[in-house]
Scaffold this motif. Structure first.
Motif, PDB file in Angstrom:
ATOM      1  N   MET A  18      32.465  56.800  51.140  1.00 24.60           N
ATOM      2  CA  MET A  18      32.917  55.556  50.510  1.00 24.60           C
ATOM      3  C   MET A  18      31.791  54.530  50.466  1.00 24.60           C
ATOM      4  SD  MET A  18      36.788  55.278  52.035  1.00 24.60           S
ATOM      5  CE  MET A  18      37.220  53.800  51.143  1.00 24.60           C
ATOM      6  N   ARG A  19      31.061  54.417  51.557  1.00 21.66           N
ATOM      7  CA  ARG A  19      29.944  53.468  51.590  1.00 21.66           C
ATOM      8  C   ARG A  19      28.827  53.896  50.644  1.00 21.66           C
ATOM      9  NH1 ARG A  19      29.799  51.733  57.978  1.00 21.66           N
ATOM     10  NH2 ARG A  19      31.726  50.524  57.865  1.00 21.66           N
ATOM     11  N   ALA A  20      28.621  55.203  50.514  1.00 23.09           N
ATOM     12  CA  ALA A  20      27.594  55.689  49.592  1.00 23.09           C
ATOM     13  C   ALA A  20      27.954  55.337  48.155  1.00 23.09           C
ATOM     14  CB  ALA A  20      27.412  57.198  49.746  1.00 23.09           C
ATOM     15  N   CYS A  21      29.226  55.454  47.791  1.00 22.58           N
ATOM     16  CA  CYS A  21      29.657  55.047  46.442  1.00 22.58           C
ATOM     17  C   CYS A  21      29.353  53.574  46.217  1.00 22.58           C
ATOM     18  CB  CYS A  21      31.153  55.306  46.248  1.00 22.58           C
ATOM     19  SG  CYS A  21      31.573  57.022  45.921  1.00 22.58           S
ATOM     20  N   LYS A  22      29.690  52.750  47.209  1.00 23.53           N
ATOM     21  CA  LYS A  22      29.430  51.310  47.107  1.00 23.53           C
ATOM     22  C   LYS A  22      27.925  51.044  47.000  1.00 23.53           C
ATOM     23  CE  LYS A  22      29.256  49.034  50.895  1.00 23.53           C
ATOM     24  NZ  LYS A  22      27.924  48.527  51.155  1.00 23.53           N
ATOM     25  N   ASP A  23      27.133  51.710  47.844  1.00 23.57           N
ATOM     26  CA  ASP A  23      25.679  51.518  47.829  1.00 23.57           C
ATOM     27  C   ASP A  23      25.073  51.984  46.506  1.00 23.57           C
ATOM     28  OD1 ASP A  23      25.918  50.540  50.389  1.00 23.57           O
ATOM     29  OD2 ASP A  23      25.166  52.367  51.362  1.00 23.57           O
ATOM     30  N   TYR A  24      25.597  53.089  45.979  1.00 26.28           N
ATOM     31  CA  TYR A  24      25.118  53.594  44.690  1.00 26.28           C
ATOM     32  C   TYR A  24      25.395  52.565  43.593  1.00 26.28           C
ATOM     33  CZ  TYR A  24      24.446  56.737  40.718  1.00 26.28           C
ATOM     34  OH  TYR A  24      23.996  57.322  39.552  1.00 26.28           O
ATOM     35  N   ALA A  25      26.610  52.010  43.606  1.00 27.71           N
ATOM     36  CA  ALA A  25      26.972  51.010  42.603  1.00 27.71           C
ATOM     37  C   ALA A  25      26.060  49.789  42.695  1.00 27.71           C
ATOM     38  CB  ALA A  25      28.432  50.592  42.773  1.00 27.71           C
ATOM     39  N   LEU A  26      25.720  49.391  43.912  1.00 29.00           N
ATOM     40  CA  LEU A  26      24.837  48.243  44.084  1.00 29.00           C
ATOM     41  C   LEU A  26      23.419  48.570  43.631  1.00 29.00           C
ATOM     42  CD1 LEU A  26      24.369  45.372  45.131  1.00 29.00           C
ATOM     43  CD2 LEU A  26      23.936  46.360  47.388  1.00 29.00           C
ATOM     44  N   GLU A  27      22.901  49.734  44.065  1.00 37.37           N
ATOM     45  CA  GLU A  27      21.513  50.101  43.758  1.00 37.37           C
ATOM     46  C   GLU A  27      21.304  50.453  42.284  1.00 37.37           C
ATOM     47  OE1 GLU A  27      18.666  53.811  44.829  1.00 37.37           O
ATOM     48  OE2 GLU A  27      19.583  52.811  46.553  1.00 37.37           O
ATOM     49  N   ARG A  28      22.184  51.267  41.731  1.00 34.79           N
ATOM     50  CA  ARG A  28      21.978  51.774  40.377  1.00 34.79           C
ATOM     51  C   ARG A  28      22.632  50.936  39.287  1.00 34.79           C
ATOM     52  NH1 ARG A  28      20.120  57.255  40.207  1.00 34.79           N
ATOM     53  NH2 ARG A  28      18.574  57.288  41.872  1.00 34.79           N
ATOM     54  N   ARG A  29      23.759  50.317  39.606  1.00 35.91           N
ATOM     55  CA  ARG A  29      24.495  49.572  38.580  1.00 35.91           C
ATOM     56  C   ARG A  29      24.508  48.070  38.830  1.00 35.91           C
ATOM     57  NH1 ARG A  29      29.693  52.924  36.585  1.00 35.91           N
ATOM     58  NH2 ARG A  29      28.494  54.523  35.517  1.00 35.91           N
ATOM     59  N   LYS A  30      23.905  47.659  39.945  1.00 36.90           N
ATOM     60  CA  LYS A  30      23.839  46.229  40.307  1.00 36.90           C
ATOM     61  C   LYS A  30      25.227  45.611  40.417  1.00 36.90           C
ATOM     62  CE  LYS A  30      19.354  46.492  39.853  1.00 36.90           C
ATOM     63  NZ  LYS A  30      18.814  47.457  40.747  1.00 36.90           N
ATOM     64  N   LEU A  31      26.174  46.356  40.999  1.00 35.93           N
ATOM     65  CA  LEU A  31      27.544  45.882  41.160  1.00 35.93           C
ATOM     66  C   LEU A  31      27.797  45.484  42.609  1.00 35.93           C
ATOM     67  CD1 LEU A  31      29.536  48.578  39.135  1.00 35.93           C
ATOM     68  CD2 LEU A  31      28.889  46.292  38.385  1.00 35.93           C
ATOM     69  N   VAL A  33      30.462  44.202  45.710  1.00 36.28           N
ATOM     70  CA  VAL A  33      31.818  44.616  46.078  1.00 36.28           C
ATOM     71  C   VAL A  33      32.833  43.798  45.285  1.00 36.28           C
ATOM     72  CG1 VAL A  33      33.496  44.685  47.962  1.00 36.28           C
ATOM     73  CG2 VAL A  33      31.161  45.464  48.354  1.00 36.28           C
ATOM     74  N   ALA A  34      32.555  42.522  45.092  1.00 38.05           N
ATOM     75  CA  ALA A  34      33.469  41.682  44.313  1.00 38.05           C
ATOM     76  C   ALA A  34      33.598  42.198  42.881  1.00 38.05           C
ATOM     77  CB  ALA A  34      32.965  40.233  44.303  1.00 38.05           C
ATOM     78  N   ARG A  35      32.489  42.587  42.293  1.00 39.74           N
ATOM     79  CA  ARG A  35      32.505  43.096  40.907  1.00 39.74           C
ATOM     80  C   ARG A  35      33.197  44.460  40.834  1.00 39.74           C
ATOM     81  NH1 ARG A  35      33.394  42.288  35.922  1.00 39.74           N
ATOM     82  NH2 ARG A  35      31.987  43.299  34.466  1.00 39.74           N
ATOM     83  N   ILE A  36      32.982  45.317  41.834  1.00 37.27           N
ATOM     84  CA  ILE A  36      33.671  46.622  41.872  1.00 37.27           C
ATOM     85  C   ILE A  36      35.183  46.392  41.913  1.00 37.27           C
ATOM     86  CG2 ILE A  36      34.089  48.697  43.243  1.00 37.27           C
ATOM     87  CD1 ILE A  36      31.143  48.478  44.188  1.00 37.27           C
ATOM     88  N   ALA A  37      35.626  45.481  42.799  1.00 34.66           N
ATOM     89  CA  ALA A  37      37.059  45.185  42.923  1.00 34.66           C
ATOM     90  C   ALA A  37      37.613  44.656  41.601  1.00 34.66           C
ATOM     91  CB  ALA A  37      37.291  44.173  44.040  1.00 34.66           C
ATOM     92  N   GLU A  38      36.861  43.789  40.954  1.00 34.68           N
ATOM     93  CA  GLU A  38      37.295  43.229  39.671  1.00 34.68           C
ATOM     94  C   GLU A  38      37.434  44.326  38.613  1.00 34.68           C
ATOM     95  OE1 GLU A  38      35.288  40.470  36.219  1.00 34.68           O
ATOM     96  OE2 GLU A  38      34.858  39.947  38.310  1.00 34.68           O
ATOM     97  N   LEU A  39      36.466  45.231  38.548  1.00 37.10           N
ATOM     98  CA  LEU A  39      36.498  46.301  37.545  1.00 37.10           C
ATOM     99  C   LEU A  39      37.583  47.347  37.836  1.00 37.10           C
ATOM    100  CD1 LEU A  39      32.669  46.811  36.999  1.00 37.10           C
ATOM    101  CD2 LEU A  39      34.314  45.851  35.373  1.00 37.10           C
TER     102      LEU A  39
END
Length: 159
Positions: A18-31, A33-39
């Motif tokens: 789960m943390r890797a998904c979050k880290d991937y989103a931050l590193e590769r997609r610049k997302l 946690v707030a933006r992930i939750a919104e999307l």
């Protein structure tokens, strides 16, 4: 800190996935946690932080979470924890000579570790051996699918 090699990443736990998904989103997609939750739709930032800290996201939200993050580490971990192997669907591309040489090198590494394991299992890092074998199987399955695509190509639609 250098960026992770996401192609070779394998989660060791649900929390790690789960943390890797979050880290991937931050590193590769610049997302964030707030933006992930919104999307994700009807998810609050606090809920997402809670699920990440407890590793207890509702199962029906996992596909949406992975789609938003752009990574499938949770699904991969769930399958692997059930003794299943996950092989991503190949996109089909021409392979370079360097890629074929890397497949050969990975195969050689996996087979030499496997031979060492059968000679004396106590002297081999079994986690590393399992990772080498899985990587080799994924590479071969990808090439198998690529050759299959050549035999039965998909139809291209005209614009």
């Amino acid at each position: 800190m250098p960026p992770r090699n996401w192609k070779r990443f394998r989660a060791s736990s649900l929390r790690d996935a789960m943390r890797a998904c979050k880290d991937y989103a931050l590193e590769r997609r610049k997302l964030s946690v707030a933006r992930i939750a919104e999307l994700m739709g009807d998810v609050t930032e606090d809920s997402l932080y809670g699920w990440l800290s407890k590793s207890s996201m509702p199962l029906r939200l996992v596909p949406t979470f992975e789609m938003v993050c752009g990574a499938h580490f949770v699904s991969d971990w769930l399958a692997a924890s059930a003794g299943r192997m996950v092989i991503p669907m190949p996109k089909g591309h021409k392979v370079s000579e360097a890629e074929l040489l890397q497949i050969n090198a990975d195969c050689t590494a996996a087979m030499s570790q496997l031979a060492a394991f059968y000679a004396d299992p106590s002297k081999v890092d079994t986690a590393e051996l399992l990772e080498l074998l899985q990587r080799h199987l994924e590479q071969v399955a990808f090439q198998h699918h690529n050759v299959g695509q050549y035999i039965a190509p998909q139809l291209e639609f005209e614009a």
